[in-house]
Design an enzyme around this catalytic site. Structure first.
Site, mmCIF file in Angstrom:
data_model
loop_
_atom_site.group_PDB
_atom_site.id
_atom_site.type_symbol
_atom_site.label_atom_id
_atom_site.label_comp_id
_atom_site.label_asym_id
_atom_site.label_seq_id
_atom_site.Cartn_x
_atom_site.Cartn_y
_atom_site.Cartn_z
ATOM 1 N N ARG A 155 48.944 46.482 29.765
ATOM 2 C CA ARG A 155 47.868 47.470 29.782
ATOM 3 C C ARG A 155 48.201 48.563 30.792
ATOM 4 O O ARG A 155 48.850 48.313 31.795
ATOM 5 C CB ARG A 155 46.554 46.822 30.193
ATOM 6 C CG ARG A 155 45.882 46.033 29.073
ATOM 7 C CD ARG A 155 44.546 45.478 29.521
ATOM 8 N NE ARG A 155 44.694 44.524 30.589
ATOM 9 C CZ ARG A 155 44.398 44.757 31.857
ATOM 10 N NH1 ARG A 155 43.910 45.919 32.225
ATOM 11 N NH2 ARG A 155 44.570 43.819 32.759
ATOM 12 N N TYR B 176 50.956 47.442 22.556
ATOM 13 C CA TYR B 176 50.979 46.201 23.326
ATOM 14 C C TYR B 176 49.590 45.673 23.662
ATOM 15 O O TYR B 176 48.742 46.410 24.177
ATOM 16 C CB TYR B 176 51.750 46.397 24.636
ATOM 17 C CG TYR B 176 52.337 45.099 25.171
ATOM 18 C CD1 TYR B 176 53.616 44.693 24.809
ATOM 19 C CD2 TYR B 176 51.611 44.257 26.005
ATOM 20 C CE1 TYR B 176 54.154 43.504 25.270
ATOM 21 C CE2 TYR B 176 52.131 43.065 26.474
ATOM 22 C CZ TYR B 176 53.415 42.692 26.102
ATOM 23 O OH TYR B 176 53.944 41.513 26.567
ATOM 24 N N LYS C 294 40.029 43.582 24.730
ATOM 25 C CA LYS C 294 39.439 44.225 25.917
ATOM 26 C C LYS C 294 38.538 45.408 25.531
ATOM 27 O O LYS C 294 37.494 45.621 26.116
ATOM 28 C CB LYS C 294 40.532 44.704 26.861
ATOM 29 C CG LYS C 294 41.565 43.666 27.202
ATOM 30 C CD LYS C 294 40.969 42.479 27.906
ATOM 31 C CE LYS C 294 42.068 41.510 28.332
ATOM 32 N NZ LYS C 294 41.529 40.384 29.077
ATOM 33 N N HIS D 123 34.633 38.793 31.329
ATOM 34 C CA HIS D 123 36.053 38.449 31.310
ATOM 35 C C HIS D 123 36.202 37.030 31.868
ATOM 36 O O HIS D 123 36.650 36.844 32.993
ATOM 37 C CB HIS D 123 36.797 39.469 32.184
ATOM 38 C CG HIS D 123 38.287 39.389 32.095
ATOM 39 N ND1 HIS D 123 39.115 39.792 33.121
ATOM 40 C CD2 HIS D 123 39.105 38.968 31.096
ATOM 41 C CE1 HIS D 123 40.371 39.611 32.760
ATOM 42 N NE2 HIS D 123 40.400 39.123 31.549
ATOM 43 N N SER E 277 43.393 39.245 35.073
ATOM 44 C CA SER E 277 44.489 38.950 34.162
ATOM 45 C C SER E 277 45.633 38.293 34.936
ATOM 46 O O SER E 277 45.950 38.699 36.054
ATOM 47 C CB SER E 277 45.004 40.246 33.538
ATOM 48 O OG SER E 277 43.957 40.912 32.891
ATOM 49 N N CYS F 102 45.881 35.321 36.288
ATOM 50 C CA CYS F 102 45.514 34.506 37.457
ATOM 51 C C CYS F 102 45.162 33.078 37.044
ATOM 52 O O CYS F 102 44.439 32.386 37.751
ATOM 53 C CB CYS F 102 44.350 35.135 38.209
ATOM 54 S SG CYS F 102 44.816 36.614 39.121
ATOM 55 N N ASP G 201 39.464 33.768 27.767
ATOM 56 C CA ASP G 201 39.524 35.157 28.239
ATOM 57 C C ASP G 201 38.192 35.894 28.186
ATOM 58 O O ASP G 201 37.902 36.675 29.072
ATOM 59 C CB ASP G 201 40.562 35.919 27.407
ATOM 60 C CG ASP G 201 40.992 37.231 28.060
ATOM 61 O OD1 ASP G 201 41.148 37.245 29.292
ATOM 62 O OD2 ASP G 201 41.163 38.228 27.343
ATOM 63 N N ARG H 190 54.259 37.589 26.549
ATOM 64 C CA ARG H 190 53.036 36.939 26.057
ATOM 65 C C ARG H 190 53.311 36.052 24.860
ATOM 66 O O ARG H 190 54.274 36.254 24.122
ATOM 67 C CB ARG H 190 52.031 38.021 25.640
ATOM 68 C CG ARG H 190 51.533 38.894 26.795
ATOM 69 C CD ARG H 190 50.358 38.269 27.468
ATOM 70 N NE ARG H 190 49.965 38.949 28.700
ATOM 71 C CZ ARG H 190 48.788 38.750 29.297
ATOM 72 N NH1 ARG H 190 47.913 37.918 28.772
ATOM 73 N NH2 ARG H 190 48.495 39.362 30.428
HETATM 74 O O1 SAT Z 1 47.010 42.833 27.372
HETATM 75 S S1 SAT Z 1 45.721 42.140 27.598
HETATM 76 O O2 SAT Z 1 44.758 43.092 28.128
HETATM 77 O O3 SAT Z 1 45.201 41.592 26.376
HETATM 78 C C1 SAT Z 1 45.975 40.867 28.677
HETATM 79 C C2 SAT Z 1 45.303 41.035 29.969
HETATM 80 O O4 SAT Z 1 45.664 41.927 30.726
HETATM 81 O O5 SAT Z 1 44.389 40.249 30.280
HETATM 82 MN MN MN Z 2 42.159 38.909 30.227
#
Ligand code: SAT
Ligand code: MN
Length: 597
Positions: A70, A211, A220, A240, A262, A264, A287, A379
């Site tokens: 991101r 991505y 998100k 989140h 993210s 963690c 998530d 990922r």
């Molecule tokens: O790329 S994502 O936003 O889906 C993963 C994340 O940063 O939590």
């Molecule tokens: Mn996330």
């Protein structure tokens, strides 16, 4: 292909988008297995996807090096006034942003297929669910959406002729001229990437990136940024958070929702295998968590997603055996390394480091190479049906009643292993002042430690001060049914950089203390920052922690907290008049407690 769609508004929006983006063809996704296989085959043929000999029906993708996470600096919340977006969001006037983006969208899908992806976040037809339609020119996005959301004709049926949907326009921003050779991961340069949200219209426009959260717009963009702004208006919460069910040896069920930034450890915690005898855990989500107060007066949570988009590096049989098993087949991998035998590999996984790999950029790699073989934000995408710890009722439209909230981040110093809030307001203060060290999940360089309130800093769809108020007011509505609030930090290190807490399955010991707190079965010590367990309050049976480590993990360093307090003050000041008075009172109370400790 003719539109299978009877919805006038949707048909018109697709026509308008097509007129602007000028794709070679339009394709309506039906969400079928056959469709998934066909698109994957297409991407294998074009060299975009590599099938993995060692994992049935699994594929590796390598992104462009500019498109690996991101990008918060290119993510916009385009409310009517900058004040509505608040100081934690990037704001551009909606008219101006649309003008800029329309010129980018103009002809951006030339030579490509425009996929129309109807999807539902939450069980189709559930009163908690929201329908979105994503337009995208990326077949990679279509396949990921298949795993992460409920895609296809059933959604169009639910939408009928005039149902409400959230339009999500996405382009990778790389038109193909006739005869032009395509690259393996087409996208636009960083300065042309825009991930834009127009909350007043429930509208999402994303351009230039393929991505993760930039491109899988149900995640998100819809389920957090747009949903949080809807939730505020409608009186619910879009967070989140992971959702976990813990079952005690006596069979009592506890539902935990935890907000961590993210990368963690949300996925690991959501799939925890408790080391404490007799305790079991079930995964509901890793998530995103949507919560509403139901007629029983309690806060019920659903996971609007259907899959996991998790960080690969670090995933192993030791850290997360459930994920390691889950990824054996039917998975998508992005930016992992490739072994000579046709398997994926990443740092901190099981077994010896291979002598030779192809790294995430497609180059030869050996253990002598200086760079990691997998990108740190590599990922995996996997459907929840692959996850053996998934709760049998994870899709229950009624959701699960939350008993415990967790807040936290990745902090190697200062923050103790666990503490409980004194009250709901104090708990909201803990969420509001949460902080974390930087991770690879965001491309931009951020401060080594940044405030990430409720782990929503990058995802809150309105003014953060108003968001805090919404949480305070939700507590008022819940009254005695409000969940208990805890802060945890699994990531403490000593001066030599050694982890103080073993983490992973052993975190169940900390979770058990929380469950016992809920049931009034165990004590805690009052400190200036909250209620901390005494060493004997934690069930440490069978665990050997080096002497002194527990003391360090449960200690409050008042001097360090005074510095921490100063940061909180600076952060709160940025919210100006939007900082709720009740949180300001919490800030002052902390200062007083620290002064007198
Ligand atoms: O790329 S994502 O936003 O889906 C993963 C994340 O940063 O939590
Ligand atoms: Mn996330």
């Amino acid at each position: 292909m003719t539109a299978p769609c009877r919805h006038v508004g949707l048909t018109r929006w697709v026509e308008e988008a097509a007129a602007m983006c000028r794709p070679q063809q339009i394709y309506w996704c039906d969400g079928s297995r056959e469709e998934y296989d066909r698109l994957m085959a297409l991407m294998v043929e074009s060299g975009t996807a590599t099938p993995l000999a060692k994992r049935p029906n699994s594929f590796l993708f390598r992104s462009d090096p500019s498109d690996v996470a991101r990008i918060e600096a290119r993510t916009y919340l385009s409310t009517l006034t900058p004040e509505e977006a608040g100081p934690t969001n990037n704001w551009i006037d909606p008219g101006e942003l649309k003008k800029t983006m329309k010129s980018l969208y103009d002809g951006c899908m030339k030579g490509r297929t425009m996929y129309i992806i109807p999807f539902s976040m939450g069980p189709i037809g559930s009163p908690l669910a929201k329908i979105g339609v994503q337009i995208s020119d990326s077949p990679y996005v279509v396949c990921n959406m298949h795993l992460m959301t409920r895609v296809g004709s059933r959604v169009l049926e639910a939408l009928g002729t005039e149902g409400e949907f959230i339009p999500c326009l996405h382009s990778i921003g790389a038109p193909l001229e006739p005869g032009q050779h395509d690259v393996h991961w087409p996208c636009a340069p960083i300065e042309n990437k825009y991930i834009s949200h127009f909350p007043q219209e429930n509208l999402i426009w994303s351009y230039g990136s393929g991505y993760g959260g930039n491109a899988l717009l149900g995640k998100k963009c819809l389920s957090l940024r747009i949903a949080s702004s809807i939730a505020r208006r409608e009186g619910w919460l879009a967070e989140h958070m992971l959702i976990l069910r813990l079952i005690s040896p006596e069979g009592r069920k506890y539902h935990i929702a935890g907000a961590f930034p993210s990368a963690c450890g949300k996925t690991n915690l959501a799939m925890i295998q408790p080391t404490l005898p007799g305790w079991k855990a079930e995964t509901i989500g890793d998530d995103i968590c949507w919560m509403k107060i139901r007629p029983d007066g309690r806060l019920h949570a659903i996971n609007p997603e259907t899959g996991f988009f998790g960080v690969a590096p670090g995933t192993s049989y030791r850290s997360n055996p459930t994920a390691a098993e889950m990824l054996k087949e039917n998975a998508i991998f992005t930016n992992c390394a490739l072994t000579d035998k046709g398997d994926v590999w990443w740092e901190d996984t099981d077994g010896p480091v291979p002598k030779h790999l192809i790294d995430w950029k497609g180059w030869d790699w050996t253990p002598e190479s200086e760079e990691p073989a997998a990108h740190p934000n590599a990922r995996f995408t996997s459907h929840i049906s692959q996850c053996r710890s998934a709760a049998g009722d994870w899709e229950d439209p009624e959701g699960v009643p939350i008993d415990i909230f967790l807040f936290g981040g990745r902090r190697s110093t200062v923050i103790p292993l666990v503490f409980e809030s004194f009250s709901w307001d104090h708990g909201v203060f803990l969420g509001a002042t949460a902080s974390s060290e930087s991770t690879a999940a965001i491309l931009d360089k951020v401060a080594p430690v940044r405030h990430d309130p409720f782990a929503m800093k990058p995802f809150c769809g309105y003014n953060m001060g108003d968001y805090f108020l919404h949480w305070l007011e939700t507590g008022d509505r819940l009254g005695k049914n409000a969940p208990r609030i805890f802060y945890v930090n699994w990531f403490r290190k000593n001066d030599d950089g050694r982890w103080l807490w073993p983490g992973f399955g052993e975190n169940s010991r900390v979770l058990k203390w929380m469950c016992d707190r809920v049931d009034g079965k165990v004590g805690a010590r009052e400190t200036p920052i909250g209620l901390i367990p005494e060493e004997e309050d934690l069930d440490l049976s069978g665990l050997s922690v080096p002497p002194g480590d527990m003391e360090e993990l449960l200690k409050v360093d008042t001097e360090a907290w005074k510095a921490e307090y100063f940061d909180i003050e600076v952060f709160f000041d940025r919210l100006g008049s939007h900082l709720p008075e009740r949180l300001d009172a919490q800030r002052k109370a902390l200062r007083e407690r620290l002064r007198h400790f």
